[in-house]
Design an enzyme around this catalytic site. Structure first.
Site, PDB file in Angstrom:
ATOM      1  N   ARG A 107      42.611  22.423 -17.908  1.00 55.86           N
ATOM      2  CA  ARG A 107      43.390  21.712 -18.651  1.00 55.86           C
ATOM      3  C   ARG A 107      42.992  20.983 -19.756  1.00 55.86           C
ATOM      4  O   ARG A 107      43.495  21.119 -20.816  1.00 55.86           O
ATOM      5  CB  ARG A 107      44.062  20.812 -17.674  1.00 55.86           C
ATOM      6  N   TYR A 108      41.697  20.533 -19.810  1.00 58.06           N
ATOM      7  CA  TYR A 108      41.216  19.886 -20.764  1.00 58.06           C
ATOM      8  C   TYR A 108      40.216  20.901 -21.501  1.00 58.06           C
ATOM      9  O   TYR A 108      39.590  21.883 -20.926  1.00 58.06           O
ATOM     10  CB  TYR A 108      40.380  18.763 -20.247  1.00 58.06           C
ATOM     11  N   ARG A 111      36.526  21.081 -19.884  1.00 55.61           N
ATOM     12  CA  ARG A 111      36.079  21.061 -18.606  1.00 55.61           C
ATOM     13  C   ARG A 111      37.206  21.589 -17.535  1.00 55.61           C
ATOM     14  O   ARG A 111      38.204  21.815 -17.991  1.00 55.61           O
ATOM     15  CB  ARG A 111      35.690  19.363 -17.933  1.00 55.61           C
ATOM     16  N   CYS A 120      40.095  19.823   4.538  1.00 60.68           N
ATOM     17  CA  CYS A 120      39.489  18.379   4.369  1.00 60.68           C
ATOM     18  C   CYS A 120      39.051  18.068   5.694  1.00 60.68           C
ATOM     19  O   CYS A 120      39.764  18.217   6.706  1.00 60.68           O
ATOM     20  CB  CYS A 120      40.535  17.314   3.901  1.00 60.68           C
ATOM     21  N   CYS A 124      44.771  13.057   4.047  1.00 55.90           N
ATOM     22  CA  CYS A 124      45.276  11.803   3.603  1.00 55.90           C
ATOM     23  C   CYS A 124      46.838  11.788   3.172  1.00 55.90           C
ATOM     24  O   CYS A 124      47.018  12.669   2.504  1.00 55.90           O
ATOM     25  CB  CYS A 124      44.481  11.225   2.238  1.00 55.90           C
ATOM     26  N   CYS A 127      47.914  12.512  -0.467  1.00 51.89           N
ATOM     27  CA  CYS A 127      47.208  13.660  -1.224  1.00 51.89           C
ATOM     28  C   CYS A 127      48.164  14.281  -2.241  1.00 51.89           C
ATOM     29  O   CYS A 127      49.326  14.447  -1.994  1.00 51.89           O
ATOM     30  CB  CYS A 127      46.824  14.658  -0.429  1.00 51.89           C
ATOM     31  N   ARG A 129      47.890  17.141  -3.497  1.00 49.21           N
ATOM     32  CA  ARG A 129      47.809  18.636  -3.285  1.00 49.21           C
ATOM     33  C   ARG A 129      48.127  18.963  -1.835  1.00 49.21           C
ATOM     34  O   ARG A 129      47.905  20.114  -1.286  1.00 49.21           O
ATOM     35  CB  ARG A 129      46.229  18.983  -3.593  1.00 49.21           C
ATOM     36  N   ASP A 289      49.906   9.715  -7.861  1.00 47.84           N
ATOM     37  CA  ASP A 289      50.458  10.458  -8.526  1.00 47.84           C
ATOM     38  C   ASP A 289      52.146  10.564  -7.785  1.00 47.84           C
ATOM     39  O   ASP A 289      52.147  10.061  -6.600  1.00 47.84           O
ATOM     40  CB  ASP A 289      50.043  11.914  -8.252  1.00 47.84           C
ATOM     41  N   ASP A 326      47.584  10.143 -14.269  1.00 45.97           N
ATOM     42  CA  ASP A 326      47.528  11.290 -14.485  1.00 45.97           C
ATOM     43  C   ASP A 326      49.124  11.651 -14.777  1.00 45.97           C
ATOM     44  O   ASP A 326      49.917  11.903 -13.858  1.00 45.97           O
ATOM     45  CB  ASP A 326      47.252  12.223 -13.447  1.00 45.97           C
ATOM     46  N   LYS A 333      45.006  12.830 -17.647  1.00 42.71           N
ATOM     47  CA  LYS A 333      44.839  11.479 -17.546  1.00 42.71           C
ATOM     48  C   LYS A 333      44.815  10.472 -18.643  1.00 42.71           C
ATOM     49  O   LYS A 333      44.185  10.914 -19.837  1.00 42.71           O
ATOM     50  CB  LYS A 333      43.428  11.401 -16.701  1.00 42.71           C
TER      51      LYS A 333
HETATM   52  C1  LIG Z   1      41.030  14.540 -13.293  1.00 47.83           C
HETATM   53  C2  LIG Z   1      40.761  16.234 -13.974  1.00 47.83           C
HETATM   54  C3  LIG Z   1      39.670  16.397 -14.429  1.00 47.83           C
HETATM   55  C4  LIG Z   1      38.613  15.361 -14.869  1.00 47.83           C
HETATM   56  O1  LIG Z   1      38.826  14.276 -15.665  1.00 47.83           O
HETATM   57  P1  LIG Z   1      37.939  13.200 -16.106  1.00 47.83           P
HETATM   58  O2  LIG Z   1      38.750  12.437 -17.142  1.00 47.83           O
HETATM   59  O3  LIG Z   1      36.757  14.206 -16.948  1.00 47.83           O
HETATM   60  O4  LIG Z   1      37.287  12.772 -14.907  1.00 47.83           O
HETATM   61  C5  LIG Z   1      39.282  17.699 -15.029  1.00 47.83           C
HETATM   62  N1  LIG Z   1      40.416  18.623 -14.805  1.00 47.83           N
HETATM   63  C6  LIG Z   1      41.582  18.210 -14.213  1.00 47.83           C
HETATM   64  C7  LIG Z   1      42.628  19.452 -14.103  1.00 47.83           C
HETATM   65  C8  LIG Z   1      41.835  17.031 -13.687  1.00 47.83           C
HETATM   66  O5  LIG Z   1      42.845  16.841 -13.061  1.00 47.83           O
HETATM   67  S1  SF4 Z   2      43.259  13.096  -1.067  1.00 47.79           S
HETATM   68 FE1  SF4 Z   2      43.854  15.314  -0.435  1.00 47.79          FE
HETATM   69  S2  SF4 Z   2      42.325  16.842  -1.226  1.00 47.79           S
HETATM   70 FE2  SF4 Z   2      41.389  14.625  -1.204  1.00 47.79          FE
HETATM   71  S3  SF4 Z   2      40.496  14.386   1.047  1.00 47.79           S
HETATM   72 FE3  SF4 Z   2      42.234  13.502   1.064  1.00 47.79          FE
HETATM   73  S4  SF4 Z   2      43.819  15.324   1.800  1.00 47.79           S
HETATM   74 FE4  SF4 Z   2      41.900  16.131   1.034  1.00 47.79          FE
END
Ligand SMILES: *Cc1c(COP(=O)(O)O)cnc(C)c1O
Ligand code: SF4
Length: 364
Positions: A107-108, A111, A120, A124, A127, A129, A289, A326, A333
């Site tokens: 996305r960025y 990175r 996991c 949680c 979560c 995801r 989120d 985010d 973010k």
């Molecule tokens: C959160 C995230 C990152 C890392 O972001 P930082 O601000 O560098 O901690 C990188 N890629 C994705 C897709 C993210 O959601």
């Molecule tokens: S927040 Fe989601 S991905 Fe992270 S440890 Fe918990 S269940 Fe796993």
């Protein structure tokens, strides 16, 4: 009887035994703690969307006498999970849309996030995801790994790869070593980051062997996910120490701001001091989120801002994380505003300090 005392210490402290003995349904759970009738009913209904799962270790941290125990709230489904708000979505961060290769969210500019495991130790309830965590079909396989590594190699603008999931430490030490080695062989990668909740939910995963693997690729930025001071147990602290000393990692923490769990200056300041005393720098405090079924956890942004203002200035800057959101739909973010700027005129900025007193600063 304490849950832990039902088992032999050699089993209890063995992370593979803990994974095999995870509690996965209401029946097993009720052998360990008592559920209220409403919890039991909710349990059956939420399981369809997002599985239940916890290690015995994390379950043993619950205070059975406190219906609002912050550990309990993170793992036992609540009726609010079944309420879907119109703005809540299944993939709030648009991660699937930014996937050039299966498992990689780029996305960025500099990175990329690499989703390596659907597993996991604990699921949680908040979560982000949920759509894929716990679902085996979502795990990229080894052919996807090679494609991802090829992608990182041929995109030199990627300076950081973040091993994520699910939880990347669900992989074996051998696989982790292979992945870290492959990433280290790409000269355009400046540093590697690991996001893992194992230090919180199953600290026994942090073995000396794992420490040795990580230590070979130092420095690694290791981001944990503690949300409440009760999670910083003696064993968690010991294993954080192992990560730092043997794994030579730099430890950071991200928390999610969670209603009724850590949404007060007292809890967050205790958490952040406890982290700092364990050598962990609080990095981010995330606004929860907008994932479906999360309304019971979400704290209004205005309240989050006020909590941040009661930390900044009063506590060591090292203990204060950045409060971020985010943006829904893949905006990335951003820091949430904390309004220290009162006004400006032609020559000055007027700021309030952390105590609310006004100060002017010339523009040039
Ligand atoms: C959160 C995230 C990152 C890392 O972001 P930082 O601000 O560098 O901690 C990188 N890629 C994705 C897709 C993210 O959601
Ligand atoms: S927040 Fe989601 S991905 Fe992270 S440890 Fe918990 S269940 Fe796993």
């Amino acid at each position: 009887m304490n849950l832990k005392d039902r088992f032999s210490p050699s089993d209890w402290e063995n992370w593979k035994w803990q994974i095999q003995s995870r509690i996965r349904n209401a029946k097993e759970l009720q052998d360990c703690i008592s559920l209220t009738p409403s919890e039991l009913e909710t349990f059956q209904n939420t399981n369809r969307f997002f599985e239940f799962g916890t290690t015995l270790y994390y379950l043993s941290l619950i205070n059975p006498d406190d219906p609002n125990c912050p550990i309990r709230k993170q793992i036992i489904p609540s009726p609010e999970e079944l309420e879907k708000r119109p703005y809540e979505t299944i993939d709030p961060l648009g991660e699937e849309a930014h996937m050039p290769v299966r498992g990689v969210t780029h996305r960025y500019p500099d990175r990329a996030l690499w989703y390596l495991s659907h597993m996991c130790a604990v699921f949680c309830r908040f979560c982000t995801r949920k759509r894929k965590v716990g679902k085996s079909g979502s795990t990229p396989g080894s052919e996807d790994w090679e494609e991802a590594i090829h992608y990182f190699r041929t995109h030199p603008e990627i300076k950081e790869v973040i091993l994520s999931g699910g939880d990347p430490l669900s992989l074996s030490d051998g696989k982790i070593e292979y992945l870290l080695g492959a990433l280290r062989s790409i000269s355009s990668i400046n540093h590697i980051r690991i996001h893992s909740r194992y230090p919180v939910t199953l600290p026994y995963r942090i073995t000396e062997d794992l420490g040795d693997v990580l230590g070979k690729f130092s420095p690694i930025y290791f981001v944990t996910h503690f949300n409440h001071p009760m999670e910083l147990t003696q064993v968690a602290k010991e294993r954080l120490n192992l990560l730092r000393e043997r794994g030579k990692v730099i430890l950071l923490n991200q928390s999610v701001l969670l209603k009724g769990i850590n949404d007060s200056p007292e809890v967050l300041s205790e958490l952040n001091y406890a982290l700092t005393s364990s050598g962990v720098k609080p990095y981010y405090l995330h606004q929860c989120d907008e994932v479906f079924g999360s309304s019971g956890f979400r704290v209004p942004i205005q309240k989050g801002i006020e909590i941040m203002k009661s930390l900044r200035g009063y506590m060591s800057g090292i203990t204060v994380p950045s409060y971020v959101i985010d943006l829904n739909g893949g905006g990335g973010k951003i820091p949430l505003p904390t309004d220290y700027l009162e006004k400006t005129d032609a020559e000055h900025y007027y700021f309030q300090n952390y105590q609310g007193r006004s100060f002017s600063v010339p523009k040039e």
